[in-house]
Structure formats: structure tokens, C-alpha cells
Design an enzyme around this catalytic site. Structure first.
Site, mmCIF file in Angstrom:
data_model
loop_
_atom_site.group_PDB
_atom_site.id
_atom_site.type_symbol
_atom_site.label_atom_id
_atom_site.label_comp_id
_atom_site.label_asym_id
_atom_site.label_seq_id
_atom_site.Cartn_x
_atom_site.Cartn_y
_atom_site.Cartn_z
ATOM 1 N N HIS A 59 0.876 -1.166 -0.112
ATOM 2 C CA HIS A 59 -0.098 0.041 -0.228
ATOM 3 C C HIS A 59 0.756 1.191 -0.010
ATOM 4 O O HIS A 59 1.664 1.389 0.592
ATOM 5 C CB HIS A 59 -0.819 0.089 1.077
ATOM 6 C CG HIS A 59 -2.184 1.008 1.215
ATOM 7 N ND1 HIS A 59 -1.839 2.299 1.395
ATOM 8 C CD2 HIS A 59 -3.336 1.184 1.037
ATOM 9 C CE1 HIS A 59 -2.795 3.152 1.331
ATOM 10 N NE2 HIS A 59 -3.854 2.289 1.133
ATOM 11 N N GLU B 221 -6.538 5.793 0.719
ATOM 12 C CA GLU B 221 -6.542 5.949 -0.641
ATOM 13 C C GLU B 221 -7.582 7.296 -0.813
ATOM 14 O O GLU B 221 -7.440 8.119 -1.716
ATOM 15 C CB GLU B 221 -6.777 4.845 -1.537
ATOM 16 C CG GLU B 221 -6.281 4.879 -2.721
ATOM 17 C CD GLU B 221 -6.109 3.739 -3.580
ATOM 18 O OE1 GLU B 221 -5.294 2.819 -2.970
ATOM 19 O OE2 GLU B 221 -6.903 3.526 -4.671
ATOM 20 N N ARG C 9 -6.446 10.848 -0.870
ATOM 21 C CA ARG C 9 -6.159 11.287 -2.197
ATOM 22 C C ARG C 9 -7.232 11.498 -3.203
ATOM 23 O O ARG C 9 -7.283 12.515 -4.000
ATOM 24 C CB ARG C 9 -4.841 10.384 -2.844
ATOM 25 C CG ARG C 9 -3.591 10.118 -2.248
ATOM 26 C CD ARG C 9 -2.438 9.270 -2.712
ATOM 27 N NE ARG C 9 -3.077 8.100 -2.144
ATOM 28 C CZ ARG C 9 -2.747 6.878 -2.596
ATOM 29 N NH1 ARG C 9 -2.592 6.869 -3.943
ATOM 30 N NH2 ARG C 9 -2.980 5.929 -1.949
ATOM 31 N N ARG D 224 -2.097 1.227 -7.159
ATOM 32 C CA ARG D 224 -1.202 1.051 -6.047
ATOM 33 C C ARG D 224 0.459 0.661 -6.104
ATOM 34 O O ARG D 224 1.337 1.211 -5.676
ATOM 35 C CB ARG D 224 -1.787 0.318 -4.821
ATOM 36 C CG ARG D 224 -3.027 0.784 -4.302
ATOM 37 C CD ARG D 224 -3.672 -0.228 -3.543
ATOM 38 N NE ARG D 224 -4.894 0.396 -2.779
ATOM 39 C CZ ARG D 224 -5.577 -0.026 -1.861
ATOM 40 N NH1 ARG D 224 -5.486 -1.398 -1.572
ATOM 41 N NH2 ARG D 224 -6.435 0.547 -1.129
ATOM 42 N N HIS E 284 0.635 -4.895 2.112
ATOM 43 C CA HIS E 284 -0.939 -4.639 2.379
ATOM 44 C C HIS E 284 -1.781 -5.664 1.866
ATOM 45 O O HIS E 284 -2.723 -6.221 2.769
ATOM 46 C CB HIS E 284 -1.386 -3.392 1.520
ATOM 47 C CG HIS E 284 -2.785 -2.893 1.804
ATOM 48 N ND1 HIS E 284 -3.145 -2.768 3.040
ATOM 49 C CD2 HIS E 284 -3.642 -2.659 1.020
ATOM 50 C CE1 HIS E 284 -4.373 -2.404 3.086
ATOM 51 N NE2 HIS E 284 -4.817 -2.249 1.710
ATOM 52 N N HIS E 285 -1.659 -6.319 0.748
ATOM 53 C CA HIS E 285 -2.453 -7.515 0.259
ATOM 54 C C HIS E 285 -1.937 -8.519 -0.470
ATOM 55 O O HIS E 285 -1.024 -7.922 -1.326
ATOM 56 C CB HIS E 285 -3.698 -6.572 -0.637
ATOM 57 C CG HIS E 285 -4.787 -7.651 -1.095
ATOM 58 N ND1 HIS E 285 -5.944 -7.547 -0.383
ATOM 59 C CD2 HIS E 285 -4.610 -8.613 -1.979
ATOM 60 C CE1 HIS E 285 -6.647 -8.574 -0.758
ATOM 61 N NE2 HIS E 285 -6.091 -9.095 -1.825
ATOM 62 N N ARG F 218 -4.150 -5.557 -6.831
ATOM 63 C CA ARG F 218 -5.524 -5.051 -6.481
ATOM 64 C C ARG F 218 -5.954 -3.619 -6.433
ATOM 65 O O ARG F 218 -5.282 -2.903 -6.053
ATOM 66 C CB ARG F 218 -5.880 -5.937 -5.063
ATOM 67 C CG ARG F 218 -7.488 -5.568 -4.654
ATOM 68 C CD ARG F 218 -7.799 -6.184 -3.208
ATOM 69 N NE ARG F 218 -7.035 -5.584 -2.366
ATOM 70 C CZ ARG F 218 -7.397 -4.724 -1.838
ATOM 71 N NH1 ARG F 218 -8.120 -3.715 -2.289
ATOM 72 N NH2 ARG F 218 -6.558 -4.162 -0.662
#
Ligand code: ADP
Length: 448
Positions: A243, A256, A259, A280, A382-383, A422
Site C-alpha cells: 500500500h 487512498e 488522495r 497502488r 498490504h494485500h 488489486r
């Protein structure tokens, strides 16, 4: 066995609870096992929103969207490495998942913008509060109303099968009760990802060694081992997302949506360097190239007022503020006079309606109201995009591409939906849609 039900759901995040509620509503008796002492997994930390296309909420705001456009954005964001059949399920069912959650009591009326999306389609509670905590709470309340048997501190250890390869239940280990087995015809794996397990992450992507992570402590990936031992094929494990914006102070994930609602990114030299709402992977790579590997999110009171979540960052002390932009910059060792020039230039671009510097596609507001804020950010794990291979019915497949009868999977434990990257807002969408599908299909399977 200590218990016998139709469906066992492993994991109590968004995917697990969606599966449990929908399996129950299809007439199944359900147990959820959760290894941690608390519910919610990574899902409860999700801050951005839930992507969905062609929703009533979008229509009420005059936003034109379609599941095809959402699919196109999702594939592009995933570098076209997503499984198109799964993307089709994600996008065509997204409206119905928003409607389902709304009927269960969720508020998803606010619609904002996230990186990589062509239009505003990130659904979230009014005022922009954290979507994940809200959705998990609504699902938990519904599961409890339905008297679903939730067993905390209980780890799913091994899928049990009969001689023909059909699932017959699961061996679990209770922290206080020890090992026992639960008999069931179907098991839904909803155990989430492995972002918190840096050994595992760094083995797959050495660049991420030592990175901090945004994940909850249980995101260790042991569910993947349970799946693999049951014969599941694991795919795309090397795709791990950083992230772009964790606060350097405190390691707080800054959504996010900050932003999306108008904040910009500047480097220590006080200059913009990227389209702030790109995907990302690109935003993270761009930040790492700046002096010191960090950047600053800069915004004003108009952005703060548009997103209640921002007050949390201010409360945590990660967003220093000053009415003077130049003083704010200088106090953080950013070139203050350049920062003033950068914001003046940005406000001019906003007025013109076109970002000719970095091609940022949305310019929601000028930054010129009241106090200014700055959050120093750097990327963190993050993911995890990879995981068990599923088909479009959320059935888990083996190495030969054959269904493992009775074994279903949903959410971050699965691979294929997000390809190599993602999009923000697609996680909640994924876990609710595939969770519902896995739960409903597991219930139907158990009744056969
Ligand atoms: P998703 O977003 O896909 O729903 P989450 O991370 O939100 O994933 O939730 C996954 C949940 O599964 C977490 O609460 C985690 O602690 C739990 N979990 C992970 N592995 C196991 C396991 N082996 N047995 C039981 N629960 C598990």
C-alpha cells in the site's frame, strides 16, 4: 466429532461472515471457527470503500458506470493477469452485493474515487467513515441474530475427507479445548492472506524483506497450508501488494480516499512527482524513488471535512498542521517555498480542469481552505493477491483443475480475482461477493 453441521466456515473476516450469513439463509446449519480471540481479520481494517458498478447510490449522484467498465479497470489494474471469469463475477454481482449489505443494515451511500477507477464507484458510509469496520459489524450482528455458532480461539488445522475425496469436516484446535473435529459436508475457507508473515512474503518477493505491514496479526497464511494439504492448487503467490501510504510515524495506513478526495503527494523537495490516484503498485514504486523513500500527503481543511476518517489521523498525531503552508513545509524539512509554488500550480490546474503535469484524472478541489496538513508516508505490505485457485462458483480446484468436492474458498485466501495488483475498493467487493457465493453454494452442496 464434537459437533455436526452442514457448513463450517474457517475465518471470521468479511468473506467468512458473508459466507456464514448466506449459508444460513439458504437453510444450512453453520459453525464459524476463528483462530484469533477477536473477529474481523484484515476486513475490519479496510478504510477505502467497496467498489460496485451501476448501483442506485451511483445513480442518485448522477454517476454513469457499468460492470463492463469496472471489469476493464480491474483487469488493467491487475496487469491483465486476473482470471476474467472471476472478474466477471466480481463486477456483475457488485451491485447485488451492495444491495444485500444495505438490506442487512449497512450504510454505503457515500460514493468516492479510488486509484485506477474510471469513475467514482467506491461505496462507503456517509461522511466517509471506515467501510471495513462497518461492514464487519453489520455482518456480525446479522450472524448473531441468526444464532450462527461462532468459535473464537479455534484454528482450522486439517480438512477431513472420505475415501472418495469428498470433504467430511475439519480438524480444529481450540486454544482452551485442544483438538477436536467438526463433521460437515462442506467447508468454506475464508482465512485471509499472509501479509503479516514477512518470512513468507520475503521468500516470494525479496524486495519486500523487512517491510512493515498494514495487516492484522492473524494474516500469516496458515490457511494456505490447510488448503494445500487438502490438495488445493495455489496460484499467483508472488503478487504481493504494497500500500503506497503508511504513515512513517506510527505505521498507520492512510486510506487512498484521502488522495481520491483531493490530497496531493509531494517529495522532500516540495514537488509533485506522480498522478496521485494511479494504481497502488505504481504509486508505491514512485514514492520509493523519492529522497529517503518517503513522500508527503498534503491537503487542506476542505479535504479534511470531506472525509471523517481524516480526523482519526489527526487524533493519532500523524498529520501535523499549520495555517501557513510554507511554515508547515519548513517544520517538516520540506522545501517550504517550493511547496507553496507547487500548491499554487496545482490549484491553477484544478481551475483549468486538467492536470497537464501528471495526468491525474480527477481534480476534486483546490487546496486553499484554512489549515494545511502533511502526512509523511511510505509503502508497506498490504494485500496478497495470490492464493487458492477457485472457479466462478467459489469451488476450490486441485492441481488438475478438478473441483475438490465440498471445499469452497472466498476472499484474500483465494487467487485470480485481482491478478498482479488489486485496486483499492475491490477487497470488500471481493470478500462480500465471493463470500456470499461460497456460502450459498456450500449450503446447496450440503443439501444434495
Ligand atoms: P477476508 O478479507 O478474505 O475475509 P480477513 O483477513 O478479513 O480475510 O479474515 C480472515 C480471518 O481468518 C482472520 O480473522 C484470521 O484470523 C482467520 N484465520 C486465518 N487462518 C485461520 C485458521 N487456520 N483457522 C481459523 N481462522 C483463521
Amino acid at each position: 466429532p464434537q459437533a455436526s453441521v452442514d457448513v463450517v466456515v474457517v475465518g471470521s473476516g468479511g468473506a467468512g461472515f458473508s459466507a456464514a450469513v448466506s449459508a444460513h439463509d439458504k437453510g444450512a446449519k453453520v459453525i464459524i471457527v476463528e483462530k484469533e480471540p477477536v473477529i474481523g481479520g484484515n476486513a475490519k481494517l479496510a478504510a477505502g470503500g467497496m467498489n460496485a458498478a451501476w448501483t442506485d447510490q451511483q445513480k442518485a449522484k448522477g454517476i454513469e458506470d457499468s460492470s463492463d467498465l469496472m471489469a476493464k479497470d480491474t483487469m488493467k489494474g491487475g496487469r491483465d493477469l486476473n482470471d476474467p471469469a472471476l472478474v466477471k463475477v466480481l463486477t456483475t454481482q457488485s451491485k447485488s452485493s451492495v444491495d444485500w449489505l444495505t438490506a442487512l443494515g449497512a450504510d454505503l451511500k457515500d460514493v468516492g474515487r479510488m486509484g485506477g477507477a474510471s469513475v467514482n464507484r467506491s461505496h462507503r458510509p456517509t461522511g466517509g467513515a471506515g467501510v471495513g469496520a462497518h461492514v464487519v459489524q453489520v455482518l456480525y450482528d446479522n450472524a448473531m441474530e441468526r444464532k450462527v455458532d461462532l468459535r473464537l480461539n479455534t484454528r482450522g488445522v486439517e480438512i477431513l475427507k472420505d475415501k472418495t475425496g469428498k470433504v467430511r469436516g475439519i480438524l480444529v484446535k481450540g486454544k482452551y479445548t485442544g483438538y477436536y473435529w467438526i463433521q460437515s459436508d462442506a467447508v468454506v475457507l475464508a482465512t485471509g492472506g499472509f501479509g503479516k508473515n514477512n518470512d513468507r512474503v520475503a521468500k516470494l518477493d525479496p524486495k519486500l524483506k523487512g517491510f512493515i505491514a498494514t495487516n492484522h496479526p492473524g494474516a500469516t497464511g496458515d490457511g494456505l497450508d490447510v488448503a494445500a494439504n487438502a490438495g488445493a492448487k495455489l496460484i499467483d503467490l508472488q503478487y504481493i501488494q504494497a500500500h503506497p501510504t503508511l504513515s512513517v510515524k506510527g505505521g498507520v495506513m492512510v486510506t487512498e480516499a484521502v488522495r481520491g478526495n483531493g490530497a496531493i503527494l509531494v517529495n522532500r523537495e516540495g514537488k509533485r512527482f506522480v498522478n496521485e490516484i494511479t494504481t497502488r503498485d505504481k504509486a508505491a514504486a514512485a514514492i520509493l524513488k523519492q529522497t529517503g523513500g518517503t513522500a508527503f500527503l498534503i491537503f487542506d481543511d476542505s479535504v479534511r471535512k470531506s472525509l471523517s476518517k481524516i480526523n482519526k489521523y489527526i487524533g493519532l498525531g500523524v498529520a501535523p498542521t499549520n495555517p501557513s503552508l510554507e511554515k508547515l513545509g519548513n517544520s517538516l524539512n520540506i522545501n517550504g517555498s517550493q511547496l507553496v509554488a507547487t500548491i499554487a500550480r496545482y490549484n491553477k490546474l484544478v481551475a483549468s480542469g486538467k492536470d497537464t503535469d501528471f495526468e491525474r484524472p480527477n481534480l476534486p478541489r483546490a487546496l486553499n481552505e484554512g489549515n494545511y496538513y502533511a502526512i509523511e508516508v511510505t509503502p508497506g505490505v498490504h494485500h496478497t493477491m495470490g492464493g487458492v485457485n477457485i472457479d466462478s462458483k467459489a469451488e476450490i480446484l486441485n492441481a488438475k483443475g478438478m473441483v475438490i468436492p465440498g471445499l469452497f474458498g472466498a476472499g484474500e485466501v483465494t487467487g485470480g480475482v485481482h491478478g498482479a495488483n488489486r485496486l483499492g475498493g475491490n477487497a470488500i467487493s471481493d470478500i462480500v461477493t465471493f463470500g456470499r457465493l461460497a456460502g450459498a453454494n456450500a449450503a446447496a452442496y450440503s443439501k444434495q
